[in-house]
Design an enzyme around this catalytic site. Structure first.
Site, PDB file in Angstrom:
ATOM      1  N   PRO A 172     -32.585  31.458 -22.378  1.00 17.57           N
ATOM      2  CG  PRO A 172     -34.738  31.159 -21.582  1.00 17.57           C
ATOM      3  CD  PRO A 172     -33.976  31.704 -22.744  1.00 17.57           C
ATOM      4  CG  ASN A 173     -32.079  28.226 -17.534  1.00 16.18           C
ATOM      5  OD1 ASN A 173     -31.657  28.730 -16.493  1.00 16.18           O
ATOM      6  ND2 ASN A 173     -33.373  28.103 -17.794  1.00 16.18           N
ATOM      7  NE  ARG A 205     -28.239  21.422 -13.241  1.00 21.75           N
ATOM      8  CZ  ARG A 205     -29.490  21.803 -13.536  1.00 21.75           C
ATOM      9  NH1 ARG A 205     -29.822  23.068 -13.559  1.00 21.75           N
ATOM     10  NH2 ARG A 205     -30.416  20.899 -13.804  1.00 21.75           N
ATOM     11  CE1 TYR A 223     -30.880  20.805 -23.503  1.00 12.67           C
ATOM     12  CE2 TYR A 223     -30.578  20.786 -21.120  1.00 12.67           C
ATOM     13  CZ  TYR A 223     -31.402  20.872 -22.222  1.00 12.67           C
ATOM     14  OH  TYR A 223     -32.758  21.021 -22.054  1.00 12.67           O
ATOM     15  CG  ASN A 229     -31.092  26.743 -28.237  1.00 11.37           C
ATOM     16  OD1 ASN A 229     -32.274  26.749 -27.883  1.00 11.37           O
ATOM     17  ND2 ASN A 229     -30.266  25.753 -27.949  1.00 11.37           N
ATOM     18  CB  ALA A 249     -37.727  27.376 -21.589  1.00 10.15           C
ATOM     19  CG  HIS A 267     -41.029  24.780 -25.748  1.00  8.33           C
ATOM     20  ND1 HIS A 267     -40.836  24.132 -26.954  1.00  8.33           N
ATOM     21  CD2 HIS A 267     -39.890  24.554 -25.028  1.00  8.33           C
ATOM     22  CE1 HIS A 267     -39.641  23.541 -26.936  1.00  8.33           C
ATOM     23  NE2 HIS A 267     -39.046  23.786 -25.778  1.00  8.33           N
ATOM     24  CG  ASP A 309     -46.089  38.858 -32.144  1.00  9.84           C
ATOM     25  OD1 ASP A 309     -46.498  37.948 -32.889  1.00  9.84           O
ATOM     26  OD2 ASP A 309     -46.785  39.342 -31.229  1.00  9.84           O
ATOM     27  CD  GLU A 365     -37.310  26.773 -33.276  1.00 10.26           C
ATOM     28  OE1 GLU A 365     -38.128  27.354 -34.023  1.00 10.26           O
ATOM     29  OE2 GLU A 365     -37.646  25.901 -32.463  1.00 10.26           O
ATOM     30  CG  HIS A 380     -34.481  23.370 -30.255  1.00 10.21           C
ATOM     31  ND1 HIS A 380     -34.634  24.264 -29.221  1.00 10.21           N
ATOM     32  CD2 HIS A 380     -35.363  23.730 -31.212  1.00 10.21           C
ATOM     33  CE1 HIS A 380     -35.592  25.120 -29.548  1.00 10.21           C
ATOM     34  NE2 HIS A 380     -36.042  24.821 -30.752  1.00 10.21           N
ATOM     35  CB  ILE A 381     -28.471  21.213 -27.725  1.00  9.91           C
ATOM     36  CG1 ILE A 381     -27.843  22.614 -27.850  1.00  9.91           C
ATOM     37  CG2 ILE A 381     -27.415  20.154 -27.399  1.00  9.91           C
ATOM     38  CD1 ILE A 381     -27.375  23.215 -26.528  1.00  9.91           C
ATOM     39  CB  SER A 382     -32.106  17.987 -26.447  1.00  6.18           C
ATOM     40  OG  SER A 382     -33.158  18.932 -26.365  1.00  6.18           O
ATOM     41  NE  ARG A 401     -35.385  17.022 -23.294  1.00  2.99           N
ATOM     42  CZ  ARG A 401     -34.856  18.164 -22.841  1.00  2.99           C
ATOM     43  NH1 ARG A 401     -34.317  19.021 -23.700  1.00  2.99           N
ATOM     44  NH2 ARG A 401     -34.854  18.439 -21.554  1.00  2.99           N
TER      45      ARG A 401
HETATM   46  O1  CA2 Z   1     -32.367  21.364 -26.757  1.00  4.58           O
HETATM   47  C1  CA2 Z   1     -32.311  22.602 -26.697  1.00  4.58           C
HETATM   48  O2  CA2 Z   1     -31.403  23.251 -27.208  1.00  4.58           O
HETATM   49  C2  CA2 Z   1     -33.353  23.359 -25.886  1.00  4.58           C
HETATM   50  O3  CA2 Z   1     -33.613  24.608 -26.576  1.00  4.58           O
HETATM   51  C3  CA2 Z   1     -32.748  23.635 -24.532  1.00  4.58           C
HETATM   52  C4  CA2 Z   1     -33.717  24.303 -23.552  1.00  4.58           C
HETATM   53  C5  CA2 Z   1     -35.044  23.549 -23.502  1.00  4.58           C
HETATM   54  O4  CA2 Z   1     -35.971  24.271 -22.693  1.00  4.58           O
HETATM   55  C6  CA2 Z   1     -35.654  23.340 -24.886  1.00  4.58           C
HETATM   56  O5  CA2 Z   1     -36.832  22.591 -24.744  1.00  4.58           O
HETATM   57  C7  CA2 Z   1     -34.671  22.610 -25.782  1.00  4.58           C
HETATM   58  C8  CA2 Z   1     -33.118  24.358 -22.146  1.00  4.58           C
HETATM   59  C9  CA2 Z   1     -31.771  24.986 -22.054  1.00  4.58           C
HETATM   60  C10 CA2 Z   1     -31.211  24.752 -20.685  1.00  4.58           C
HETATM   61  O6  CA2 Z   1     -29.811  24.661 -20.800  1.00  4.58           O
HETATM   62  C11 CA2 Z   1     -29.114  24.120 -19.776  1.00  4.58           C
HETATM   63  C12 CA2 Z   1     -27.793  23.857 -20.032  1.00  4.58           C
HETATM   64  C13 CA2 Z   1     -27.019  23.297 -19.061  1.00  4.58           C
HETATM   65  C14 CA2 Z   1     -27.537  23.021 -17.833  1.00  4.58           C
HETATM   66  C15 CA2 Z   1     -28.866  23.284 -17.577  1.00  4.58           C
HETATM   67  C16 CA2 Z   1     -29.648  23.837 -18.557  1.00  4.58           C
END
Ligand code: CA2
Length: 153
Positions: free
Chosen positions: A12-13, A20, A25, A76, A79, A82, A89, A100, A102-104, A109
């Site tokens: 998601p997102n 953004r 990211y 990836n 959210a 978590h 499953d 798995e 994660h970008i950040s 965090r």
């Molecule tokens: O660091 C990551 O890749 C995350 O999986 C990104 C998720 C976050 O909930 C995880 O804790 C860590 C959020 C992705 C949201 O992506 C966006 C990208 C651009 C603008 C807004 C949100």
């Protein structure tokens, strides 16, 4: 026989990548990420099918599909990392390796991002290398697939 295939699944997102929050990211788009993974995989003789969804059940469907259609999954889960026992499953129920990514750096965090429901059932995890992490995850995944094929670690 066709090329060996990997699935790249983004949660998601992540369709908003590059639009953004570039400080967290990066500036690259989801399409840039998909091209990076496809190029990396292709150098090593693998094809990639990429999928992004904001919906948990759709992600479950694609994890299940990998059992028949892919050698492994780079995911990836965003959210859902978590929160999602459903994704955990689904991963547990397939025999293919899952990495798995994660970008950040989730560990620097909020504390709710320190826990992954999925990590215990994944083969590996890449965290905190920005978009380049997708390249590292692809290389790691192919290494896993090939070493498992040789039947030793
Ligand atoms: O660091 C990551 O890749 C995350 O999986 C990104 C998720 C976050 O909930 C995880 O804790 C860590 C959020 C992705 C949201 O992506 C966006 C990208 C651009 C603008 C807004 C949100």
């Amino acid at each position: 026989m066709g090329k060996k295939r990997l699935f790249l699944i983004n949660g998601p997102n992540l369709n908003r990548l590059g639009k953004r929050e570039p400080e967290t990211y990066g500036k690259k788009s989801l399409e840039d990420v998909e091209v990076l993974v496809e190029q990396t995989a292709s150098e090593l003789g693998y094809a990639v099918t990429s999928f992004q969804s904001n919906h948990e059940g759709d992600l479950v469907d694609w994890i299940q599909r990998a059992e028949e259609e892919a050698e492994g999954i780079i995911i990836n889960p965003a959210a859902y990392t978590h929160t999602s026992i459903a994704l955990r499953d689904a991963i547990s129920a397939i025999s293919k390796p899952v990495v798995e990514i994660h970008i950040s750096n989730v560990h620097e965090r909020e504390s709710f991002r320190h826990i992954s429901m999925l990590a215990p059932v994944c083969s590996g995890q890449i965290v905190g290398f920005g978009i380049d992490g997708y390249r590292l995850a692809t290389l790691g995944m192919i290494q896993k697939v090939e070493s498992e094929g040789r039947n030793h670690s």
